[in-house]
Design a protein around this motif. Structure first.
Motif, PDB file in Angstrom:
ATOM      1  N   SER A   2       0.697  -1.211  -0.063  1.00 40.59           N
ATOM      2  CA  SER A   2       0.057   0.135   0.072  1.00 40.59           C
ATOM      3  C   SER A   2       0.828   1.274  -0.007  1.00 40.59           C
ATOM      4  O   SER A   2       1.783   1.376   0.687  1.00 40.59           O
ATOM      5  CB  SER A   2      -0.822   0.152   1.441  1.00 40.59           C
ATOM      6  OG  SER A   2      -0.197  -0.053   2.301  1.00 40.59           O
TER       7      SER A   2
ATOM      8  N   ARG B  18      -5.269  14.443   2.730  1.00 39.97           N
ATOM      9  CA  ARG B  18      -5.736  13.008   2.686  1.00 39.97           C
ATOM     10  C   ARG B  18      -6.140  12.819   4.426  1.00 39.97           C
ATOM     11  O   ARG B  18      -7.041  13.586   4.615  1.00 39.97           O
ATOM     12  CB  ARG B  18      -4.666  11.926   2.572  1.00 39.97           C
ATOM     13  CG  ARG B  18      -4.040  12.042   0.971  1.00 39.97           C
ATOM     14  CD  ARG B  18      -3.250  10.740   0.757  1.00 39.97           C
ATOM     15  NE  ARG B  18      -2.724  11.056  -0.717  1.00 39.97           N
ATOM     16  CZ  ARG B  18      -3.332  10.333  -1.622  1.00 39.97           C
ATOM     17  NH1 ARG B  18      -4.141   9.473  -1.455  1.00 39.97           N
ATOM     18  NH2 ARG B  18      -2.878  10.444  -2.782  1.00 39.97           N
TER      19      ARG B  18
ATOM     20  N   ARG C 157       6.032   6.960  -5.145  1.00 32.00           N
ATOM     21  CA  ARG C 157       4.774   6.372  -5.437  1.00 32.00           C
ATOM     22  C   ARG C 157       4.942   5.734  -6.947  1.00 32.00           C
ATOM     23  O   ARG C 157       4.321   4.422  -6.790  1.00 32.00           O
ATOM     24  CB  ARG C 157       3.650   7.525  -5.285  1.00 32.00           C
ATOM     25  CG  ARG C 157       2.378   6.954  -5.552  1.00 32.00           C
ATOM     26  CD  ARG C 157       1.193   7.974  -5.433  1.00 32.00           C
ATOM     27  NE  ARG C 157       1.288   8.567  -4.298  1.00 32.00           N
ATOM     28  CZ  ARG C 157       0.544   8.572  -3.018  1.00 32.00           C
ATOM     29  NH1 ARG C 157      -0.205   7.342  -3.011  1.00 32.00           N
ATOM     30  NH2 ARG C 157       0.744   9.175  -2.062  1.00 32.00           N
TER      31      ARG C 157
ATOM     32  N   SER D 206      -4.179   1.731  -2.315  1.00 29.47           N
ATOM     33  CA  SER D 206      -4.014   3.004  -2.085  1.00 29.47           C
ATOM     34  C   SER D 206      -4.419   3.338  -0.732  1.00 29.47           C
ATOM     35  O   SER D 206      -4.882   2.380   0.002  1.00 29.47           O
ATOM     36  CB  SER D 206      -5.021   4.080  -3.022  1.00 29.47           C
ATOM     37  OG  SER D 206      -6.164   3.722  -2.577  1.00 29.47           O
TER      38      SER D 206
ATOM     39  N   ASP E   8      -7.364   7.828   0.233  1.00 28.50           N
ATOM     40  CA  ASP E   8      -7.919   8.793  -0.833  1.00 28.50           C
ATOM     41  C   ASP E   8      -9.265   9.692  -0.462  1.00 28.50           C
ATOM     42  O   ASP E   8      -9.938   9.015   0.003  1.00 28.50           O
ATOM     43  CB  ASP E   8      -8.190   7.755  -2.067  1.00 28.50           C
ATOM     44  CG  ASP E   8      -6.978   7.368  -3.030  1.00 28.50           C
ATOM     45  OD1 ASP E   8      -5.936   7.822  -2.508  1.00 28.50           O
ATOM     46  OD2 ASP E   8      -7.041   6.513  -3.637  1.00 28.50           O
TER      47      ASP E   8
ATOM     48  N   HIS F 199      -7.284  12.032  -6.262  1.00 27.90           N
ATOM     49  CA  HIS F 199      -6.494  10.890  -5.679  1.00 27.90           C
ATOM     50  C   HIS F 199      -6.850   9.429  -6.371  1.00 27.90           C
ATOM     51  O   HIS F 199      -5.970   8.617  -6.763  1.00 27.90           O
ATOM     52  CB  HIS F 199      -6.860  10.923  -4.164  1.00 27.90           C
ATOM     53  CG  HIS F 199      -6.245  11.952  -3.668  1.00 27.90           C
ATOM     54  ND1 HIS F 199      -6.875  12.334  -2.272  1.00 27.90           N
ATOM     55  CD2 HIS F 199      -5.005  12.801  -3.690  1.00 27.90           C
ATOM     56  CE1 HIS F 199      -6.182  13.459  -1.748  1.00 27.90           C
ATOM     57  NE2 HIS F 199      -5.189  13.538  -2.702  1.00 27.90           N
TER      58      HIS F 199
ATOM     59  N   SER G  90      -4.786   6.548  -8.483  1.00 23.32           N
ATOM     60  CA  SER G  90      -4.483   5.299  -8.070  1.00 23.32           C
ATOM     61  C   SER G  90      -4.823   4.407  -8.954  1.00 23.32           C
ATOM     62  O   SER G  90      -4.272   3.318  -9.352  1.00 23.32           O
ATOM     63  CB  SER G  90      -5.663   5.066  -6.771  1.00 23.32           C
ATOM     64  OG  SER G  90      -5.183   5.648  -5.576  1.00 23.32           O
TER      65      SER G  90
ATOM     66  N   THR H 221      -3.979   0.236  -9.185  1.00 24.07           N
ATOM     67  CA  THR H 221      -4.421  -0.083  -7.726  1.00 24.07           C
ATOM     68  C   THR H 221      -5.466  -0.817  -7.746  1.00 24.07           C
ATOM     69  O   THR H 221      -6.920  -0.602  -8.430  1.00 24.07           O
ATOM     70  CB  THR H 221      -4.660   1.242  -6.911  1.00 24.07           C
ATOM     71  OG1 THR H 221      -3.472   1.911  -6.952  1.00 24.07           O
ATOM     72  CG2 THR H 221      -5.231   0.742  -5.747  1.00 24.07           C
TER      73      THR H 221
ATOM     74  N   ALA I 262      -8.962   0.217  -2.504  1.00 25.54           N
ATOM     75  CA  ALA I 262      -8.941   1.478  -1.946  1.00 25.54           C
ATOM     76  C   ALA I 262      -9.036   1.479  -0.250  1.00 25.54           C
ATOM     77  O   ALA I 262     -10.089   1.351   0.024  1.00 25.54           O
ATOM     78  CB  ALA I 262      -9.930   2.420  -2.422  1.00 25.54           C
TER      79      ALA I 262
ATOM     80  N   SER J 268     -14.243   4.845  -6.474  1.00 27.00           N
ATOM     81  CA  SER J 268     -13.120   3.732  -6.260  1.00 27.00           C
ATOM     82  C   SER J 268     -14.074   2.731  -6.659  1.00 27.00           C
ATOM     83  O   SER J 268     -13.523   1.790  -7.373  1.00 27.00           O
ATOM     84  CB  SER J 268     -12.566   3.707  -4.990  1.00 27.00           C
ATOM     85  OG  SER J 268     -11.679   4.738  -4.734  1.00 27.00           O
TER      86      SER J 268
END
Length: 382
Positions: A166, A175, A217, A233, A236, A241, A245, A250, A253, A265
């Protein structure tokens, strides 16, 4: 009935899409048969109408850290610490755990730095020796704003037990800590900083984030793609964001902090994970979106115990009891089938013939689910 065969009967079996009254046969480490109705066979285990559900799969817990450092500045021997954590996982009904260890931390003196390799080796040791109760995998939590994160990640990236990575950035102003005041309150309370020290701390974290976060990242995400590692991720908060991801491939989430990030997401196929303590306590301790609100919207996919292992089973049943909640089968899947699919484990996560025999027998007392028995790979471990 052979020594390698166990028959469980008179149970409420939580299957992928329904709950039935039935029986189940364990042969060696696998589920050999699933049938409706009770059976009368010598030696069969009468479950007395209890719920029989798949063993839970934990993707994100830093619970192990407290066993390695039970008090500030107190270190505990690695194998003993890992086994105590392992026992708590089994007692909580968690049969597969992706133990989260942190690479990089805002506090350079924390045990997350000093005990990183000790924790990884202790997990490997109890697995190699066959003394662990449950199946342990590794989850690397990468604090991308730390200068040494990329190098430390690469030093562990080839470990065979690694299954999840992650990407997180806990620097102030975004965030989880979009509120600078919340950031000050948290870290001054945690470390006892005076105002001047706290100001210096904030400036250093902002500078590190500006210099390292984006590059780390991208590099870590590319390394995960090359190795086929599941990527998550973390925290987020915005549509931007989520878009970032998705760009990195990704799958999960972790703990989105806003409804818009969670819904985006989920809409784009990422498994939205929320903390079970958020469900049990009735909201986020950080003031972010409540997990119950995402249940009502149908966008909560995966539950994680996070920092409190027993919360996972409690949260499953609370979600099933909500007026606008999930069915019991769907709620159970949030802690079993959905996390299994999110990280590519196709041999477990639900009750079906041929799958790994990871099972929990649960009895409900008032509104509290009580773990009665736990099987991991066909072996009773609690």
């Amino acid at each position: 009935m052979s020594m390698s065969e166990q028959i469980l009967t008179n149970a409420r079996l939580v299957l992928e899409d329904e709950v039935i009254s039935g029986s189940l046969v364990i042969r060696d480490d696998r589920i050999a048969a699933v049938d409706a109705g009770a059976v009368t066979v010598a030696g069969a285990i009468d479950c007395e109408g209890d719920i029989l559900m798949p063993g839970m799969i934990e993707l994100h817990t830093d619970n192990m850290e407290k066993y390695f450092q039970p008090r500030p500045k107190v270190s505990w021997p690695g194998r003993q610490a890992a086994l105590a954590h392992d026992a708590q996982m089994a007692a909580s009904g968690i049969t597969t755990v992706f133990d989260a260890v942190s690479i990089g931390d805002v506090d350079d003196q924390s045990m997350r730095h000093t005990a990183l390799h000790d924790m990884v080796e202790a997990l490997s040791s109890i697995t190699r020796s066959g003394i662990s109760r449950v199946d342990h995998r590794l989850h690397l939590r990468c604090e991308v704003c730390h200068p040494e994160t990329l190098n430390r990640f690469l030093s562990l990236a080839e470990l065979p037990q690694l299954g999840l990575v992650s990407l997180m950035d806990h620097s102030p102003g975004q965030r989880q800590f979009a509120s600078l005041e919340a950031y000050r309150t948290y870290y001054q309370g945690k470390h006892g900083f005076d105002d001047a020290t706290m100001n210096d701390f904030i400036e250093r974290q902002l500078a590190n984030s500006a210099e390292y976060s984006s590059a780390h990242r991208q590099s870590i995400a590319e390394a995960c793609t090359q190795r086929g590692l599941a990527l998550a991720s973390h925290d987020d908060a915005t549509i931007e964001h989520v878009a970032e991801s998705l760009e990195y491939g990704t799958r999960i989430a972790e703990f989105p902090t806003t409804r818009e990030a969670a819904e985006a997401s989920h809409r784009h196929g990422m498994a939205v994970m929320m903390g079970a303590p958020n469900v049990v306590r009735g909201g986020s301790h950080s003031g972010n979106i409540a997990a119950a609100e995402l249940v009502k919207s149908g966008v909560l996919d995966v539950l994680s115990s996070d920092y409190y292992p027993a919360a996972l089973l409690d949260a499953v049943f609370r979600i099933a009891d909500m007026p606008d909640g999930y069915s019991l089968a769907k709620a159970v899947a949030c802690a079993s089938l959905a996390p299994a699919r999110a990280v590519g484990l196709d041999d477990r996560g639900h009750i079906a013939q041929g799958l790994r025999a990871d099972l929990i027998r649960v009895r409900q007392l008032d509104d509290h689910p009580l773990v009665q028995r736990v099987w991991s790979g066909g072996k009773q471990v609690h």
